[in-house]
Design a protein around this motif. Structure first.
Motif, PDB file in Angstrom:
ATOM      1  N   ASP A 333       0.842  -1.187   0.000  1.00  0.00           N
ATOM      2  CA  ASP A 333       0.000   0.000   0.000  1.00  0.00           C
ATOM      3  C   ASP A 333       0.881   1.242   0.000  1.00  0.00           C
ATOM      4  O   ASP A 333       2.113   1.158  -0.059  1.00  0.00           O
ATOM      5  CB  ASP A 333      -0.968   0.004   1.190  1.00  0.00           C
ATOM      6  CG  ASP A 333      -0.236  -0.050   2.518  1.00  0.00           C
ATOM      7  OD1 ASP A 333       1.009   0.034   2.508  1.00  0.00           O
ATOM      8  OD2 ASP A 333      -0.896  -0.158   3.552  1.00  0.00           O
ATOM      9  N   LEU A 334       0.233   2.398   0.071  1.00  0.00           N
ATOM     10  CA  LEU A 334       0.978   3.649  -0.019  1.00  0.00           C
ATOM     11  C   LEU A 334       1.916   3.826   1.163  1.00  0.00           C
ATOM     12  O   LEU A 334       3.012   4.362   1.026  1.00  0.00           O
ATOM     13  CB  LEU A 334      -0.009   4.833  -0.105  1.00  0.00           C
ATOM     14  CG  LEU A 334       0.630   6.200  -0.369  1.00  0.00           C
ATOM     15  CD1 LEU A 334       1.394   6.197  -1.667  1.00  0.00           C
ATOM     16  CD2 LEU A 334      -0.430   7.286  -0.393  1.00  0.00           C
ATOM     17  N   GLU A 335       1.501   3.351   2.332  1.00  0.00           N
ATOM     18  CA  GLU A 335       2.372   3.485   3.511  1.00  0.00           C
ATOM     19  C   GLU A 335       3.648   2.680   3.332  1.00  0.00           C
ATOM     20  O   GLU A 335       4.731   3.105   3.731  1.00  0.00           O
ATOM     21  CB  GLU A 335       1.637   3.037   4.771  1.00  0.00           C
ATOM     22  CG  GLU A 335       2.444   3.266   6.041  1.00  0.00           C
ATOM     23  CD  GLU A 335       1.695   2.833   7.280  1.00  0.00           C
ATOM     24  OE1 GLU A 335       2.331   2.751   8.337  1.00  0.00           O
ATOM     25  OE2 GLU A 335       0.485   2.580   7.174  1.00  0.00           O
ATOM     26  N   ASP A 336       3.537   1.482   2.740  1.00  0.00           N
ATOM     27  CA  ASP A 336       4.727   0.705   2.425  1.00  0.00           C
ATOM     28  C   ASP A 336       5.676   1.515   1.543  1.00  0.00           C
ATOM     29  O   ASP A 336       6.896   1.508   1.738  1.00  0.00           O
ATOM     30  CB  ASP A 336       4.339  -0.578   1.686  1.00  0.00           C
ATOM     31  CG  ASP A 336       3.751  -1.618   2.611  1.00  0.00           C
ATOM     32  OD1 ASP A 336       4.287  -1.808   3.700  1.00  0.00           O
ATOM     33  OD2 ASP A 336       2.739  -2.224   2.242  1.00  0.00           O
ATOM     34  N   LEU A 337       5.100   2.205   0.566  1.00  0.00           N
ATOM     35  CA  LEU A 337       5.894   2.956  -0.390  1.00  0.00           C
ATOM     36  C   LEU A 337       6.607   4.117   0.278  1.00  0.00           C
ATOM     37  O   LEU A 337       7.782   4.391   0.025  1.00  0.00           O
ATOM     38  CB  LEU A 337       4.973   3.473  -1.506  1.00  0.00           C
ATOM     39  CG  LEU A 337       5.598   3.698  -2.890  1.00  0.00           C
ATOM     40  CD1 LEU A 337       6.228   2.419  -3.397  1.00  0.00           C
ATOM     41  CD2 LEU A 337       4.526   4.169  -3.854  1.00  0.00           C
ATOM     42  N   LEU A 338       5.886   4.812   1.179  1.00  0.00           N
ATOM     43  CA  LEU A 338       6.475   5.990   1.819  1.00  0.00           C
ATOM     44  C   LEU A 338       7.533   5.610   2.847  1.00  0.00           C
ATOM     45  O   LEU A 338       8.416   6.405   3.141  1.00  0.00           O
ATOM     46  CB  LEU A 338       5.368   6.824   2.485  1.00  0.00           C
ATOM     47  CG  LEU A 338       4.278   7.349   1.549  1.00  0.00           C
ATOM     48  CD1 LEU A 338       3.291   8.214   2.305  1.00  0.00           C
ATOM     49  CD2 LEU A 338       4.892   8.137   0.401  1.00  0.00           C
ATOM     50  N   ARG A 339       7.418   4.413   3.414  1.00  0.00           N
ATOM     51  CA  ARG A 339       8.390   3.983   4.413  1.00  0.00           C
ATOM     52  C   ARG A 339       9.558   3.226   3.805  1.00  0.00           C
ATOM     53  O   ARG A 339      10.495   2.859   4.514  1.00  0.00           O
ATOM     54  CB  ARG A 339       7.694   3.099   5.454  1.00  0.00           C
ATOM     55  CG  ARG A 339       6.675   3.839   6.288  1.00  0.00           C
ATOM     56  CD  ARG A 339       5.949   2.940   7.259  1.00  0.00           C
ATOM     57  NE  ARG A 339       6.862   2.334   8.216  1.00  0.00           N
ATOM     58  CZ  ARG A 339       6.488   1.534   9.193  1.00  0.00           C
ATOM     59  NH1 ARG A 339       5.212   1.239   9.343  1.00  0.00           N
ATOM     60  NH2 ARG A 339       7.370   1.025  10.020  1.00  0.00           N
ATOM     61  N   ALA A 340       9.532   2.982   2.506  1.00  0.00           N
ATOM     62  CA  ALA A 340      10.598   2.221   1.864  1.00  0.00           C
ATOM     63  C   ALA A 340      11.865   3.067   1.771  1.00  0.00           C
ATOM     64  O   ALA A 340      11.828   4.296   1.764  1.00  0.00           O
ATOM     65  CB  ALA A 340      10.152   1.777   0.467  1.00  0.00           C
TER      66      ALA A 340
END
Length: 455
Positions: A333-340
């Motif tokens: 999800d988007l949170e995964d993307l922002l925390r990558a």
């Protein structure tokens, strides 16, 4: 020689054949546990879990160990799971090390057989609606425990002191109460207990963490928050005080009880001075508050002018609205993307491209667009066109996109082999990965000759 070979074969079969049925049984048990979970928990996004396909190679969000004997990771963030998790489903995955069910709508009590799985090392359940008391039984192998943004109640159990491998504990935005246990977790590097109902003094072992780890607990005190109030005890009376009580002062004459005119004037002047002092204090406090508000506004403007990383303009209410194209096998999800972890590949006329490595090791290219003035409907129409064009075998397909007023992101496959441009010119740039695949004005789409990917 033939005799030795025959003996070796017999010995091999003697030791290996009894193990094979056990390996198959373990994997079949994990398959059935996952199918029971999928059947009991509704989900908006369709899972391709099928008993006739391979669990380890075909099922979305499932990772097996190297020899394919058991499931070690389940990643299902933001897939629209809702409702309670029944016991004896996920809790039957005896080899499970990583469980990520965050950013869903799961509710009810968390079954005790999940956090107590003996092999569990990472548990991500944040941003759901779980309720009930804080789990008392926890795996001793836990490295990361994230239960934030739920509705857990109760207090932190003393058994948490047994988690000697714990490196990160996130419990913010719950309804956990009671005192913070005075324990020592030697490997703990990240802690967030903010916005709960903790009370008492912050233990000395936790005072090394920042103010933001404890803010939002009104009954909590001690460093790094405000100091705890000191209660001064009055001295107890001695026995002599009871044996020799103080003598009453002699009564004054009536003339001494009456106040003279000078005393009345002095009291009036003193009262006026005190009233004037109170007014001045209120006025000064008002001015400081006004200056503080002005500084806050200026600070906000200054922060808004700082350069942002990709995804920094995403609003909280708009998170997880990442649109995936049909046929995409990505499961984040988007949170995964922002925390990558992000690495800048290059910059172009339409924005910056990043290589983002997610927590499960997946690598994607994220293009952050800039100065693209397009409405949401127009943007989505252009994305549909580019999505159809990306089906060509020589063009990097667009897998997903994100749209908000302040942020627009494109997600592509990461092509480690480079492009024809890199092959010809001897250098790898972001334009060889993304920008040379298609020129992206929103009124026209032009394909560049050097955009053909070198396979």
């Amino acid at each position: 020689m033939k005799l030795l070979s025959s003996i070796s074969t017999v010995v091999f079969l003697f030791f290996i054949l009894p193990v094979v049925p056990q390996i198959i049984a373990d994997l079949n048990s994990d398959r059935q546990a996952l199918l029971d979970f999928a059947a009991a928990v509704p989900h908006i996004r369709k899972l391709n879990w099928n008993a006739s396909t391979s669990v380890c190679t075909s099922w979305v969000g499932i990772t097996c160990n190297t020899n394919g004997t058991g499931v070690v990771a389940v990643h299902l963030p933001g897939v629209g799971l809702y409702g309670p998790i029944p016991a004896n489903t996920i809790g039957r995955l005896n080899s499970l090390k990583i469980l990520s069910l965050r950013s869903n709508s799961l509710n009810g009590k968390l079954p005790s057989d999940i956090p107590s799985l003996p092999s569990l090392q990472h548990l991500y359940l944040q941003q759901n609606n779980f309720s009930g008391v804080f789990p008392a039984l926890l795996s001793l192998q836990l490295n990361v425990l994230d239960l934030s943004f739920n509705s857990f109640t109760g207090s932190i159990p003393p058994t948490i002191q047994n988690l000697t491998q714990l490196t990160a504990l996130y419990l913010q935005n719950n309804s956990i109460s009671g005192a913070i246990p005075d324990i020592n977790l030697p490997r703990l590097k990240a802690l967030n207990l903010s916005f709960n109902y903790f009370n008492g003094t912050i233990p000395s072992s936790f005072q090394k963490f920042s103010y933001y780890s404890f803010v939002g607990n009104s009954l909590l005190c001690g460093l790094p928050l405000k100091r705890c109030p000191t209660i001064s005890s009055s001295p107890s009376p001695s026995p002599n005080d009871f044996l020799n009580p103080p003598t009453k002062p002699q009564s004054h004459t009536a003339s001494n009880k009456k106040l003279g005119s000078n005393s009345i004037i002095a009291i009036a002047i003193g009262g006026s001075a005190v009233l004037f002092l109170i007014i001045m204090v209120i006025f000064v406090c008002f001015l400081k508050r006004k200056d503080g508000a002005r500084n806050t506004v200026l600070k906000g403007k200054a922060e808004s002018e700082k350069p942002k990383d990709f995804g920094s303009g995403v609003q909280e209410a708009e998170k997880n609205k990442l649109f995936f194209f049909e046929g995409c096998s990505y499961n984040f999800d988007l949170e995964d993307l922002l925390r990558a972890s992000a690495e800048v590949l290059g910059k172009g006329s339409y924005g910056t491209a990043y290589k983002a490595v997610l927590e499960d090791g997946t690598s994607v290219v994220v293009k952050r667009l800039k100065e693209v003035a397009a409405g949401k409907k127009e943007f989505e129409q252009q994305m549909e066109v580019i999505g159809r064009v990306g089906q060509h075998p020589n063009i990097v397909p667009l897998r997903a996109y994100y749209y908000s007023k302040d942020e627009k992101l494109l997600v592509h496959n990461y092509m480690s082999a480079g492009s024809l441009s890199a092959f010809l010119h001897g250098k790898l740039s972001f334009s060889s990965i993304i920008m040379n695949k298609f020129c992206f004005p929103f009124l026209h789409i032009f394909f560049c000759i050097t955009s053909i990917t070198w396979h």
